[in-house]
Design a protein around this motif. Structure first.
Motif, PDB file in Angstrom:
ATOM      1  N   ASP A   1       1.003  -1.665   0.224  1.00 47.39           N
ATOM      2  CA  ASP A   1      -0.310  -0.155   0.124  1.00 47.39           C
ATOM      3  C   ASP A   1       0.557   1.104  -0.434  1.00 47.39           C
ATOM      4  OD1 ASP A   1       0.736   1.034   2.445  1.00 47.39           O
ATOM      5  OD2 ASP A   1      -0.037  -1.233   3.132  1.00 47.39           O
ATOM      6  N   ASN A   2       0.904   1.959  -0.186  1.00 45.65           N
ATOM      7  CA  ASN A   2       1.090   3.239  -0.715  1.00 45.65           C
ATOM      8  C   ASN A   2       0.278   4.454   0.971  1.00 45.65           C
ATOM      9  OD1 ASN A   2      -1.808   4.238  -1.672  1.00 45.65           O
ATOM     10  ND2 ASN A   2      -0.981   6.059  -2.619  1.00 45.65           N
ATOM     11  N   GLY A   3       0.235   3.506   2.234  1.00 43.87           N
ATOM     12  CA  GLY A   3      -0.136   4.206   3.551  1.00 43.87           C
ATOM     13  C   GLY A   3       1.109   5.289   3.857  1.00 43.87           C
ATOM     14  N   ILE A   4       0.690   5.123   5.323  1.00 45.56           N
ATOM     15  CA  ILE A   4       0.782   6.121   6.388  1.00 45.56           C
ATOM     16  C   ILE A   4       2.603   5.218   6.856  1.00 45.56           C
ATOM     17  CG2 ILE A   4      -0.915   6.971   7.308  1.00 45.56           C
ATOM     18  CD1 ILE A   4      -0.457   5.073   9.635  1.00 45.56           C
TER      19      ILE A   4
ATOM     20  N   SER B   1       8.704  -1.698   5.171  1.00 41.95           N
ATOM     21  CA  SER B   1       8.128  -0.176   5.069  1.00 41.95           C
ATOM     22  C   SER B   1       8.972   1.386   5.652  1.00 41.95           C
ATOM     23  CB  SER B   1       7.003  -0.249   6.693  1.00 41.95           C
ATOM     24  OG  SER B   1       6.422   0.367   6.319  1.00 41.95           O
ATOM     25  N   THR B   2       8.363   1.990   4.768  1.00 39.74           N
ATOM     26  CA  THR B   2       8.994   3.479   4.931  1.00 39.74           C
ATOM     27  C   THR B   2       7.755   3.838   5.880  1.00 39.74           C
ATOM     28  OG1 THR B   2      10.233   3.022   2.732  1.00 39.74           O
ATOM     29  CG2 THR B   2      10.259   4.775   3.713  1.00 39.74           C
ATOM     30  N   GLU B   3       8.371   5.220   6.320  1.00 35.49           N
ATOM     31  CA  GLU B   3       7.722   5.992   6.931  1.00 35.49           C
ATOM     32  C   GLU B   3       6.805   7.197   5.770  1.00 35.49           C
ATOM     33  OE1 GLU B   3       6.251   8.258  10.688  1.00 35.49           O
ATOM     34  OE2 GLU B   3       8.711   7.865  10.437  1.00 35.49           O
ATOM     35  N   GLY B   4       5.293   7.130   5.396  1.00 38.61           N
ATOM     36  CA  GLY B   4       5.575   8.477   4.977  1.00 38.61           C
ATOM     37  C   GLY B   4       5.005   7.708   3.630  1.00 38.61           C
ATOM     38  N   LEU B   5       5.304   6.453   2.952  1.00 35.97           N
ATOM     39  CA  LEU B   5       5.370   5.697   1.744  1.00 35.97           C
ATOM     40  C   LEU B   5       4.877   4.959   1.927  1.00 35.97           C
ATOM     41  CD1 LEU B   5       9.281   6.351   1.055  1.00 35.97           C
ATOM     42  CD2 LEU B   5       7.610   8.152  -0.010  1.00 35.97           C
ATOM     43  N   GLY B   6       4.622   3.707   2.990  1.00 33.30           N
ATOM     44  CA  GLY B   6       3.826   2.376   2.533  1.00 33.30           C
ATOM     45  C   GLY B   6       4.846   1.883   3.154  1.00 33.30           C
TER      46      GLY B   6
ATOM     47  N   TYR C   1      10.026   0.730  14.583  1.00 35.05           N
ATOM     48  CA  TYR C   1       8.455  -0.675  14.829  1.00 35.05           C
ATOM     49  C   TYR C   1       8.978  -2.123  14.132  1.00 35.05           C
ATOM     50  CZ  TYR C   1       7.033   3.712  17.549  1.00 35.05           C
ATOM     51  OH  TYR C   1       7.395   4.584  17.756  1.00 35.05           O
ATOM     52  N   LEU C   2       9.722  -2.238  13.276  1.00 34.51           N
ATOM     53  CA  LEU C   2       9.157  -3.138  11.976  1.00 34.51           C
ATOM     54  C   LEU C   2       9.792  -5.180  13.486  1.00 34.51           C
ATOM     55  CD1 LEU C   2      10.454  -2.413   8.877  1.00 34.51           C
ATOM     56  CD2 LEU C   2       8.499  -2.540   9.509  1.00 34.51           C
ATOM     57  N   PRO C   3       9.616  -4.882  14.416  1.00 29.19           N
ATOM     58  CA  PRO C   3      10.373  -6.292  14.691  1.00 29.19           C
ATOM     59  C   PRO C   3       9.346  -6.632  15.578  1.00 29.19           C
ATOM     60  CG  PRO C   3      12.811  -4.608  14.501  1.00 29.19           C
ATOM     61  CD  PRO C   3      11.613  -3.662  14.245  1.00 29.19           C
ATOM     62  N   ARG C   4       8.769  -4.986  16.185  1.00 24.28           N
ATOM     63  CA  ARG C   4       8.022  -5.721  17.134  1.00 24.28           C
ATOM     64  C   ARG C   4       6.325  -5.595  16.493  1.00 24.28           C
ATOM     65  NH1 ARG C   4       7.861  -2.719  22.547  1.00 24.28           N
ATOM     66  NH2 ARG C   4       6.799  -4.223  23.167  1.00 24.28           N
ATOM     67  N   LEU C   5       6.346  -5.347  15.299  1.00 26.96           N
ATOM     68  CA  LEU C   5       5.225  -5.474  14.705  1.00 26.96           C
ATOM     69  C   LEU C   5       4.047  -6.400  14.664  1.00 26.96           C
ATOM     70  CD1 LEU C   5       3.554  -3.344  12.988  1.00 26.96           C
ATOM     71  CD2 LEU C   5       4.719  -3.956  10.870  1.00 26.96           C
ATOM     72  N   PHE C   6       4.375  -7.981  14.641  1.00 25.27           N
ATOM     73  CA  PHE C   6       4.286  -8.763  15.148  1.00 25.27           C
ATOM     74  C   PHE C   6       3.864  -9.295  16.157  1.00 25.27           C
ATOM     75  CE2 PHE C   6       5.530  -9.332  11.171  1.00 25.27           C
ATOM     76  CZ  PHE C   6       4.461  -9.597   9.741  1.00 25.27           C
ATOM     77  N   GLU C   7       3.776  -8.689  17.265  1.00 28.72           N
ATOM     78  CA  GLU C   7       3.460  -8.752  18.530  1.00 28.72           C
ATOM     79  C   GLU C   7       1.687  -8.720  19.037  1.00 28.72           C
ATOM     80  OE1 GLU C   7       5.936  -6.808  21.636  1.00 28.72           O
ATOM     81  OE2 GLU C   7       8.029  -7.711  20.199  1.00 28.72           O
ATOM     82  N   ARG C   8       1.578  -9.703  20.226  1.00 30.39           N
ATOM     83  CA  ARG C   8       0.339  -9.242  20.367  1.00 30.39           C
ATOM     84  C   ARG C   8       0.164  -8.051  20.819  1.00 30.39           C
ATOM     85  NH1 ARG C   8      -0.358 -15.035  24.184  1.00 30.39           N
ATOM     86  NH2 ARG C   8       1.753 -13.809  24.318  1.00 30.39           N
TER      87      ARG C   8
END
Length: 352
Positions: free
Chosen positions: A272-275, A325-330, A281-288
């Motif tokens: 996606d081209n979202g926020i 992911s890249t902040e601001g690009l998606g 934050y990427l290493p923890r993204l799949f944590e509950r």
């Protein structure tokens, strides 16, 4: 160093000392050699006996206990087992290895304890937020809100939304618990991946239009892409990832689905081209319950368990999932599935 070598070196050192003293008084090399030989032999026998009886035998027992207890054997059985001929060196190596293992275990326990505290804190907060909201609206209704039908209707609608949020949270917690414990089996079957992707896109079409985000799935993927997996669980993975792209996408943006053919796998990427997401934050993204933007995430909704469930499902298939992911690009989420080659489908012939 072996026991005999150690004893001989000590005995020889004593023999040299006595030989030098003898030569000092006799000034005769014959007496020096005689004293050296006799004192070395006697010292060797004495040292060997004393070390073997009072030191070495104890080290053997220690080695037996350490080695056998590491293997999880009973102490009584351990003491009767064969021991290495050089337990001094072995004890040193065993203790060092044991120390490393214990340090690793302690570090893991500390991480688990930290995770447990964070999990309890997060789950408490996730439950308290809708419960406090429900409590507030109910009290308002009891304090006269029922007298105003329009206000009462509005409050009841908000109560219903918070009850739905609690239901989703409890359902997701129950599901992730079963996934972790292996209670939910993986029902493998062969199915066409592109067909499933199109089904999921159609089911989310209304939500995509509401978010003003366009789904992109190129026509080249009309060719068969057969995989072996649990179809309903992969549907859940796709729904979660596509829904996330809609929640955090930009207005008038897009979400594209791409399939890459690997040797014995298909790689599915949802971009996606979202926020976007900050790299830290990427290493923890799949944590509950982990959220990069807490305030916005709670406004958008969801249990905070979606990505954790996705990760468990993919890993239960012995496959991998990743995120870029890249902040601001998606953002791009990618996961692999087992590819089925040379599948044959029996198509009935139709006579005109």
């Amino acid at each position: 160093m072996k026991l005999r070598t150690l004893v001989f070196l000590n005995a020889f050192a004593v023999g040299i000392s006595i030989g030098i003293v003898n030569y000092y008084f006799q000034h005769n090399w014959y007496y020096f050699m005689y004293a050296l030989g006799i004192s070395t032999s006697v010292s060797y026998l004495v040292f060997y006996f004393l070390i073997e009886k009072y030191v070495y035998s104890k080290i053997k027992i220690i080695y037996k206990m350490i080695h056998s207890l590491k293997l999880g054997k009973d102490l009584k059985d351990a003491l009767g087992e064969y021991v290495s001929p050089d337990p001094i060196n072995d004890v040193e190596q065993e203790v060092k290895e044991w120390a490393r293992e214990k340090k690793t275990e302690i570090d893991d326990l500390k991480k688990q304890e930290k995770f447990r505290r964070e999990f309890l804190s997060n789950i408490s907060h996730e439950f308290k937020t809708p419960l406090f909201a429900i409590e507030g609206y109910v009290e308002a209704l009891q304090d006269g809100g029922m007298d105003d039908p329009e206000l009462a209707k509005s409050f009841l609608a908000k109560v219903a939304r918070n009850v739905d949020r609690l239901s989703v949270l409890i359902k997701d917690l129950n599901e992730i618990s079963k996934l972790e414990s292996g209670e939910i089996p993986i029902n493998y079957q062969k199915f066409e991946l592109t067909a499933l992707i199109k089904e999921v896109m159609e089911s989310l079409e209304f939500k995509a239009k509401k978010s003003k985000i366009n789904f992109v799935f190129k026509d080249k993927y009309d060719q068969p892409t057969w995989v072996e997996a649990d179809r309903e669980k992969i549907r859940q993975v796709l729904v979660n990832l596509l829904s996330n792209s809609l929640k955090y996408g930009k207005e008038n943006g897009f979400t594209s689905i791409t399939i890459f053919e690997l040797h014995d796998q298909f790689l599915v990427e949802i971009t996606d081209n979202g926020i976007g997401i900050e790299e830290k934050y990427l290493p923890r993204l799949f944590e509950r319950f982990f959220r990069t933007d807490t305030s916005r995430s709670r406004q958008i909704g969801g249990s905070g368990l979606g990505l954790a469930i996705v990760k468990h499902i993919i890993e239960a298939h012995d496959q991998t999932i990743n995120v870029r992911s890249t902040e601001g690009l998606g953002s791009t989420f990618g996961f692999t599935l087992k590819r089925v080659k040379d599948i044959r489908i029996n198509i009935p012939l139709i006579n005109n």
